[in-house]
Design a protein around this motif. Structure first.
Motif, PDB file in Angstrom:
ATOM      1  N   THR A 237      -3.879  41.243  16.029  1.00  0.00           N
ATOM      2  CA  THR A 237      -3.419  42.425  16.767  1.00  0.00           C
ATOM      3  C   THR A 237      -2.294  43.120  16.025  1.00  0.00           C
ATOM      4  O   THR A 237      -2.285  44.351  15.917  1.00  0.00           O
ATOM      5  CB  THR A 237      -2.906  42.016  18.164  1.00  0.00           C
ATOM      6  OG1 THR A 237      -3.751  41.033  18.700  1.00  0.00           O
ATOM      7  CG2 THR A 237      -2.830  43.210  19.075  1.00  0.00           C
ATOM      8  N   ALA A 238      -1.358  42.309  15.507  1.00  0.00           N
ATOM      9  CA  ALA A 238      -0.261  42.928  14.768  1.00  0.00           C
ATOM     10  C   ALA A 238      -0.794  43.719  13.583  1.00  0.00           C
ATOM     11  O   ALA A 238      -0.379  44.861  13.324  1.00  0.00           O
ATOM     12  CB  ALA A 238       0.706  41.850  14.287  1.00  0.00           C
ATOM     13  N   VAL A 239      -1.753  43.108  12.866  1.00  0.00           N
ATOM     14  CA  VAL A 239      -2.312  43.784  11.706  1.00  0.00           C
ATOM     15  C   VAL A 239      -3.014  45.074  12.131  1.00  0.00           C
ATOM     16  O   VAL A 239      -2.870  46.133  11.509  1.00  0.00           O
ATOM     17  CB  VAL A 239      -3.299  42.852  10.971  1.00  0.00           C
ATOM     18  CG1 VAL A 239      -4.032  43.605   9.907  1.00  0.00           C
ATOM     19  CG2 VAL A 239      -2.566  41.695  10.368  1.00  0.00           C
ATOM     20  N   LEU A 240      -3.752  44.963  13.220  1.00  0.00           N
ATOM     21  CA  LEU A 240      -4.487  46.133  13.685  1.00  0.00           C
ATOM     22  C   LEU A 240      -3.548  47.270  14.044  1.00  0.00           C
ATOM     23  O   LEU A 240      -3.823  48.443  13.754  1.00  0.00           O
ATOM     24  CB  LEU A 240      -5.329  45.739  14.899  1.00  0.00           C
ATOM     25  CG  LEU A 240      -6.252  46.838  15.400  1.00  0.00           C
ATOM     26  CD1 LEU A 240      -7.224  47.190  14.325  1.00  0.00           C
ATOM     27  CD2 LEU A 240      -6.963  46.385  16.643  1.00  0.00           C
ATOM     28  N   GLU A 241      -2.416  46.923  14.670  1.00  0.00           N
ATOM     29  CA  GLU A 241      -1.459  47.975  15.017  1.00  0.00           C
ATOM     30  C   GLU A 241      -1.000  48.716  13.784  1.00  0.00           C
ATOM     31  O   GLU A 241      -0.941  49.940  13.752  1.00  0.00           O
ATOM     32  CB  GLU A 241      -0.248  47.353  15.713  1.00  0.00           C
ATOM     33  CG  GLU A 241      -0.438  47.179  17.167  1.00  0.00           C
ATOM     34  CD  GLU A 241       0.730  46.423  17.770  1.00  0.00           C
ATOM     35  OE1 GLU A 241       0.502  45.806  18.812  1.00  0.00           O
ATOM     36  OE2 GLU A 241       1.823  46.457  17.193  1.00  0.00           O
ATOM     37  N   HIS A 242      -0.710  47.923  12.740  1.00  0.00           N
ATOM     38  CA  HIS A 242      -0.290  48.572  11.500  1.00  0.00           C
ATOM     39  C   HIS A 242      -1.378  49.451  10.934  1.00  0.00           C
ATOM     40  O   HIS A 242      -1.124  50.550  10.446  1.00  0.00           O
ATOM     41  CB  HIS A 242       0.092  47.509  10.466  1.00  0.00           C
ATOM     42  CG  HIS A 242       1.478  46.997  10.622  1.00  0.00           C
ATOM     43  ND1 HIS A 242       2.545  47.530   9.953  1.00  0.00           N
ATOM     44  CD2 HIS A 242       1.960  46.015  11.393  1.00  0.00           C
ATOM     45  CE1 HIS A 242       3.634  46.881  10.294  1.00  0.00           C
ATOM     46  NE2 HIS A 242       3.311  45.957  11.166  1.00  0.00           N
ATOM     47  N   ILE A 243      -2.596  48.936  11.000  1.00  0.00           N
ATOM     48  CA  ILE A 243      -3.705  49.715  10.427  1.00  0.00           C
ATOM     49  C   ILE A 243      -3.822  51.050  11.146  1.00  0.00           C
ATOM     50  O   ILE A 243      -3.981  52.108  10.538  1.00  0.00           O
ATOM     51  CB  ILE A 243      -5.035  48.948  10.541  1.00  0.00           C
ATOM     52  CG1 ILE A 243      -5.006  47.704   9.666  1.00  0.00           C
ATOM     53  CG2 ILE A 243      -6.185  49.825  10.118  1.00  0.00           C
ATOM     54  CD1 ILE A 243      -6.291  46.942   9.708  1.00  0.00           C
ATOM     55  N   LYS A 244      -3.729  50.965  12.482  1.00  0.00           N
ATOM     56  CA  LYS A 244      -3.901  52.202  13.234  1.00  0.00           C
ATOM     57  C   LYS A 244      -2.757  53.159  12.989  1.00  0.00           C
ATOM     58  O   LYS A 244      -2.953  54.354  12.837  1.00  0.00           O
ATOM     59  CB  LYS A 244      -4.019  51.886  14.722  1.00  0.00           C
ATOM     60  CG  LYS A 244      -5.384  51.352  15.079  1.00  0.00           C
ATOM     61  CD  LYS A 244      -5.703  51.561  16.515  1.00  0.00           C
ATOM     62  CE  LYS A 244      -5.022  50.535  17.364  1.00  0.00           C
ATOM     63  NZ  LYS A 244      -5.668  50.310  18.625  1.00  0.00           N
ATOM     64  N   ALA A 245      -1.531  52.596  12.937  1.00  0.00           N
ATOM     65  CA  ALA A 245      -0.377  53.476  12.769  1.00  0.00           C
ATOM     66  C   ALA A 245      -0.384  54.162  11.415  1.00  0.00           C
ATOM     67  O   ALA A 245      -0.015  55.324  11.300  1.00  0.00           O
ATOM     68  CB  ALA A 245       0.907  52.673  12.942  1.00  0.00           C
ATOM     69  N   ARG A 246      -0.783  53.441  10.412  1.00  0.00           N
ATOM     70  CA  ARG A 246      -0.691  54.000   9.062  1.00  0.00           C
ATOM     71  C   ARG A 246      -2.021  54.465   8.514  1.00  0.00           C
ATOM     72  O   ARG A 246      -2.093  54.916   7.389  1.00  0.00           O
ATOM     73  CB  ARG A 246      -0.125  52.935   8.118  1.00  0.00           C
ATOM     74  CG  ARG A 246       1.333  52.657   8.365  1.00  0.00           C
ATOM     75  CD  ARG A 246       1.742  51.291   7.887  1.00  0.00           C
ATOM     76  NE  ARG A 246       1.582  51.129   6.460  1.00  0.00           N
ATOM     77  CZ  ARG A 246       1.960  50.047   5.804  1.00  0.00           C
ATOM     78  NH1 ARG A 246       2.509  49.050   6.454  1.00  0.00           N
ATOM     79  NH2 ARG A 246       1.750  49.946   4.514  1.00  0.00           N
ATOM     80  N   LYS A 247      -3.048  54.365   9.274  1.00  0.00           N
ATOM     81  CA  LYS A 247      -4.380  54.810   8.851  1.00  0.00           C
ATOM     82  C   LYS A 247      -4.765  54.152   7.526  1.00  0.00           C
ATOM     83  O   LYS A 247      -5.166  54.808   6.580  1.00  0.00           O
ATOM     84  CB  LYS A 247      -4.429  56.331   8.698  1.00  0.00           C
ATOM     85  CG  LYS A 247      -4.219  57.074   9.975  1.00  0.00           C
ATOM     86  CD  LYS A 247      -5.174  58.237  10.094  1.00  0.00           C
ATOM     87  CE  LYS A 247      -4.838  59.048  11.325  1.00  0.00           C
ATOM     88  NZ  LYS A 247      -4.457  60.401  11.026  1.00  0.00           N
TER      89      LYS A 247
END
Lengths: 335, 642
Positions: free
Chosen positions: B407-417
């Motif tokens: 989830t943490a990784v996914l948040e970063h992915i979404k935030a930074r595209k």
């Protein structure tokens, strides 16, 4: 791979020694260094904690050796097929069991004592941690040795049960057709039994009861040397029926026994878990008690504060009233 | 015959196993460790310095240390109280301060006996220092054993190792490549690297054949390593590579190949945005020595006005080889990971329900006549359920762990595209046509941090055949500065490119296509937690990074202009020569790739994927330090300031 340079180290020690001697530097003790060492070391507190812990461990070691030594005899003696006579009588085995149990109890008490002692003595954090770890190791060792013992015991109990069952069944098969006296054996066996199978016993007792009328008829017919064919047939049928009954009983008993063993194993697991939780529950209890105390104290403090507040207000009022009175007085005095 | 089989198996044993075995033996007073269930407990205290801590922590957990009989484990330079009657095992580097502290311990007589283990070889003079202190304290008989362990490297995975963590500044990319480095400093750096590599080969138990590229730092390392190995082999009495200490190595008929490459042959990979699980965790979260530190923000409730703001919880997780999910999925693309976590969660729930169902069945006990027959099945079921409970709990813990991390990784992915960046960079690196102009992405305010944009631009700059025109460059620079980037890394890359162009043609990255499969509808339909809307499901196609290609050429003895002029060293040959002609014509079965100047998980994963396609061959990956893109950009920034 690691390289052992201990010899190199000792060589360097020698080099340094000779160098120091050549330079005339005193090396603490010099030639008498070794003797001094002994003297230096003995007054050092040997730490009776660790020596006691080592004692306990050596005791447990002795117990383990004792168990392992007699283990073969203990177990082997059960298989009658292999050896003609058991090298250990049951009495001896009981003795071993009892000795082992008392030993284990004393050992665990000793460990507990050590733990209390370690708790009471205040030492640095590290030493305390170290000691509790040592005690954990010792307890674990005791537990492993106890497992040896309980394994042995379980095997023994199982063998006894098997033996009893076999002993009961064989005479049954032969009792009906030939010696009526053997039914006496059957009735004796259940009474000898440790009472683990009440159902079997009941039935076993019924058999002698049934055997009585048989005996009776048999006894009557004893005069005749020949049996009539109908009677033979009747007896054979009776035989078959009884064998069938016995078999089903046997199966049921075996099932129950299996279940009992399983239940006991489950019980063990549960008790273990419950004991584990006990420590946690204790700590939670302490916390809760502490929390209630704190809350009580908090309430007291709040009450105090309210009182002080009220008192403060009273004083302020009083002061204001006094001020106004004094003003009035001054005004009256002046006019 | 049995010995031979064991030997053959051990030849392929992972470096992690070997190091663990060596550590356990050291902890067992340097006697081979044998598990004995009714053995007497022996207790000891472990003292280590920071180097030792870094080596031990990925390999042995605290529980395993306890199992070996260690009651306390302490740092060398902390305050330690005297604990009489206990042997102490030291595991330290032979530096001045460590030796001083050890001598102090001897003088204060903290422990009963001392087992000294040095991570790398100790010099004679320092040994005499200890001897002196021991004599002065009359403690010579207390020093029971002194060993050189030759374990000066950190193993992170079964087939991956790093040189060091504590002093990585010393051997970092920046340290090696800065223009103002003096010769002596360079010598020190090289010596450190060679020392660790030497320890590595001693532990591995094999003498490799070394190949390296010319004219780089890697060549210097190769020369020194060859010299050191040669010296050691000549000294027949003390050689570390013969006799019983070697054991398994003698049975492997093939010697491994050591490929030394320099970071400078491929600067785009460390900057690359990635899509596999382990590399993502390393790139995006705080992950080192197999431990990931997450900051969990507590729930989104409004805090009442005036209350103290809720603190963020810091959680750290260990990603170990015991974690089966991690081992299986650390190289998978991220959407696959998300799906697998869902699957694991579902299977766990099914098992949990099974156990719960038993509760209701047990309620029938005694009420039904058929209960007796049911009971026998149920006791068996209950026993198996109870015994499988610890397993279930462990599974749940792992699932929680991975859910949090993913989830943490996914948040970063979404935030930074990050998916956009990944796709674009793949296209750049494989020289396919770009559908969006670079300028658009850089000027896009919500796609990624300034650092991401810098990375993208640097990759573009590195991979283009011809440099962009001055006007274009100015445009890009302006866009970058508007986005908030620092332009120093660009400075450095320009210099590097100029230099690299002189040396050889820039490495190409092979062909690859990425197929965006649109929205990840399947995941959304299963109602998963990982709502990956807007995140494309990108499929990685196998491509070979430059390092992998070099390895392929060397291992398979293929002829290729890139690798033909690599130098060849064989420490076992009697006469050292610099021939570039390899004597051995057969392909190698085992290879070790070592990147001087730093490596990362992307290369590691690429090598793993490459070797998966070749059964029976093994690769070990090592680097002088492990950095993620952020750290690398920082180093380039510092370099660019010159």
């Amino acid at each position: 791979m690691a390289v052992d340079i201990t010899l190199l180290f000792r060589a360097s020690v020698k080099t340094v020694k000779t160098r120091n001697k050549a330079l005339g530097v005193a090396v603490g003790g010099g030639v008498d260094g070794s003797r001094d060492e002994l003297f230096r070391r003995s007054p050092r507190p040997k730490g009776d904690f660790s020596s006691r812990a080592r004692e306990v461990i050596s005791h447990i070691g002795k117990l383990r050796d004792f168990l392992l030594e007699h283990r073969k005899d203990y177990i082997n003696a059960h298989s009658h097929i292999l050896s003609e006579y058991g090298r250990m009588t049951d009495a001896e085995r009981d003795q071993i069991d009892q000795d082992a149990q008392t030993f284990m109890r004393t050992c665990s008490e000793a460990i507990q004592q050590l733990r209390n002692q370690a708790h009471k003595e205040t030492h640095s954090q590290q030493v305390r941690e170290h000691r509790s770890a040592i005690l954990d190791f010792t307890q674990d060792y005791l537990r492993r040795v106890c497992k040896l013992y309980s394994e042995q015991r379980a095997i023994r109990v199982k063998r006894v049960v098997d033996k009893k069952r076999l002993a009961k069944l064989e005479p049954e098969a032969t009792a009906r057709t030939r010696e009526p006296g053997s039914s006496e054996e059957v009735s004796l066996d259940p009474s000898q039994d440790s009472g683990e199978k009440p159902v079997a016993e009941e039935h076993a007792e019924k058999i002698p009861a049934e055997a009585q009328p048989e005996l009776g008829s048999w006894g009557d017919g004893k005069g005749e040397d020949e049996l009539s064919p109908e009677e033979i047939q009747m007896f054979e049928q009776e035989n078959q029926r009884l064998i069938g009954e016995m078999n089903s009983l046997f199966d049921e008993v075996r099932q129950i026994e299996g279940k009992v063993v399983e239940i006991s194993r489950l019980q063990e697991i549960f008790t273990e878990k419950v004991l584990q939780q006990e420590a946690e529950i204790d700590s939670i209890h302490q916390l809760v008690v502490g929390a209630t105390e704190n809350i009580k104290e908090g309430n007291e403090d709040i009450r105090e504060a309210i009182k002080n507040n009220a008192g403060f207000r009273v004083w302020v009022l009083f002061f204001l009233v006094m001020c106004s009175f004094s003003l009035l007085f001054l005004d009256w005095y002046d006019s | 015959a049995g010995q031979w089989m064991v030997g053959a198996k051990m030849a392929a044993a992972s470096i992690r196993e070997r190091q663990t075995v060596a550590l356990k033996r050291m902890l067992n007073f340097n006697v081979p460790h044998v598990k004995n269930s009714t053995g007497e407990p022996v207790w000891k205290v472990l003292i280590y310095d920071r180097f030792g801590q870094d080596i031990i922590s990925p390999l042995l957990s605290v529980k395993e240390l306890r199992d070996m009989g260690i009651t306390l484990h302490l740092l060398l330079h902390s305050d330690r109280d005297p604990i009489p009657d206990v042997p102490a095992v030291y595991f330290v580097m032979p530096t001045e301060e460590n030796i001083d502290r050890m001598c102090q311990d001897l003088r204060n007589q903290l422990y009963e006996s001392y087992y000294l283990n040095f991570i790398s070889a100790i010099s004679r003079s320092k040994l005499e220092d200890i001897a002196n202190a021991a004599l002065a304290a009359n403690a010579v008989p207390q020093v029971a054993k002194v060993f050189d362990q030759y374990l000066n490297f950190i193993t992170l995975e079964d087939d991956m190792f790093v040189l060091c963590n504590q002093n990585k500044e010393l051997v970092s990319y920046r340290a090696i490549n800065r223009p103002d480095i003096t010769d002596t400093e360079m010598e020190t750096v090289m010596d450190t690297i060679v020392d660790s590599l030497f320890c590595f080969f001693v532990t591995l138990g094999a003498v490799p054949i070394i190949r390296c590229s010319r004219g780089t730092a890697a060549e210097m390392v190769a020369v020194k390593l060859d010299k050191k190995l040669r010296e050691n082999l000549r000294d027949a009495r003390n050689s570390l590579f013969t006799g019983d200490t070697l054991g398994a190595g003698q049975f492997s008929f093939q010697r491994p190949l050591l490929v030394l490459v320099d970071r400078n042959i491929d600067l785009a990979t460390p900057l690359h945005h990635t899509w596999t699980y382990q590399a993502l965790v390393h790139d995006v979260l705080d992950f080192h020595l197999n431990r990931v530190n997450l900051e969990e923000s507590s729930g989104l409730e409004n805090t009442p006005a005036g209350a103290r703001p809720k603190r963020k919880n810091k959680k750290s997780y260990d990603l170990t080889p015991v974690d089966k999910f991690w081992q299986k999925h650390k190289g998978s693309p991220f959407p696959e990971v998300a799906e697998s976590v869902q699957q694991e969660l579902e299977s766990y729930r099914a098992q949990e329900d099974e156990v719960k169902r038993l509760k209701s069945i047990m309620g029938l006990e005694g009420e039904d006549e058929g209960a007796i027959s049911m009971l026998s099945d149920n006791t068996a079921k209950l026993t198996s359920a109870v015994s499988s409970l610890p397993e279930l709990l462990e599974k749940k813990r792992l699932i929680d762990l991975h859910t949090n991390v993913a989830t943490a990784v996914l948040e970063h992915i979404k935030a930074r595209k990050l998916d956009v960046y990944f796709e674009y960079e793949e296209k750049i690196m494989s020289k396919t046509t770009l559908d969006k102009s670079l300028l658009d992405i850089i000027s896009d305010p919500d796609a990624g941090t300034p650092e991401d944009k810098m990375r993208l631009f640097l990759i573009y700059y590195i991979s283009t055949q011809q440099a962009p025109s001055e006007a274009d460059l100015e445009q890009y620079k302006k866009a970058l500065t508007d986005a908030g980037c620092d332009l120093n890394p660009l400075q450095y890359i320009k210099q590097w490119k100029a230099f690299a162009k002189m040396a050889s043609a820039p490495a190409s990255y092979g062909n690859t296509t990425t197929k965006p499969l649109g929205l990840f509808s399947r995941v959304m339909n299963t109602g998963s937690q990982f709502v990956m809307e807007g995140v494309k499901n990108l499929v990685l196609k196998q491509q070979n990074l430059p390092v992998t290609r070099i390895l392929d050429n060397l291992m398979e003895m293929k002829s290729n202009p890139e690798t033909d002029d690599f130098r060849y060293f064989d420490p076992k040959m009697l006469r050292g020569n610099d021939s570039s002609v390899p004597r051995n014509k057969n392909p190698f079965q085992e290879a070790i790739v070592f990147v001087v100047g730093g490596g990362n998980y992307i290369e590691y994963q690429n090598l793993i994927d490459y070797i998966k396609g070749k059964p029976g061959k093994h690769i070990l990956y090592g680097c002088s330090e492990l950095f993620n893109a952020t750290q690398f950009v920082k180093q380039c920034t510092q370099l660019g300031k010159f």
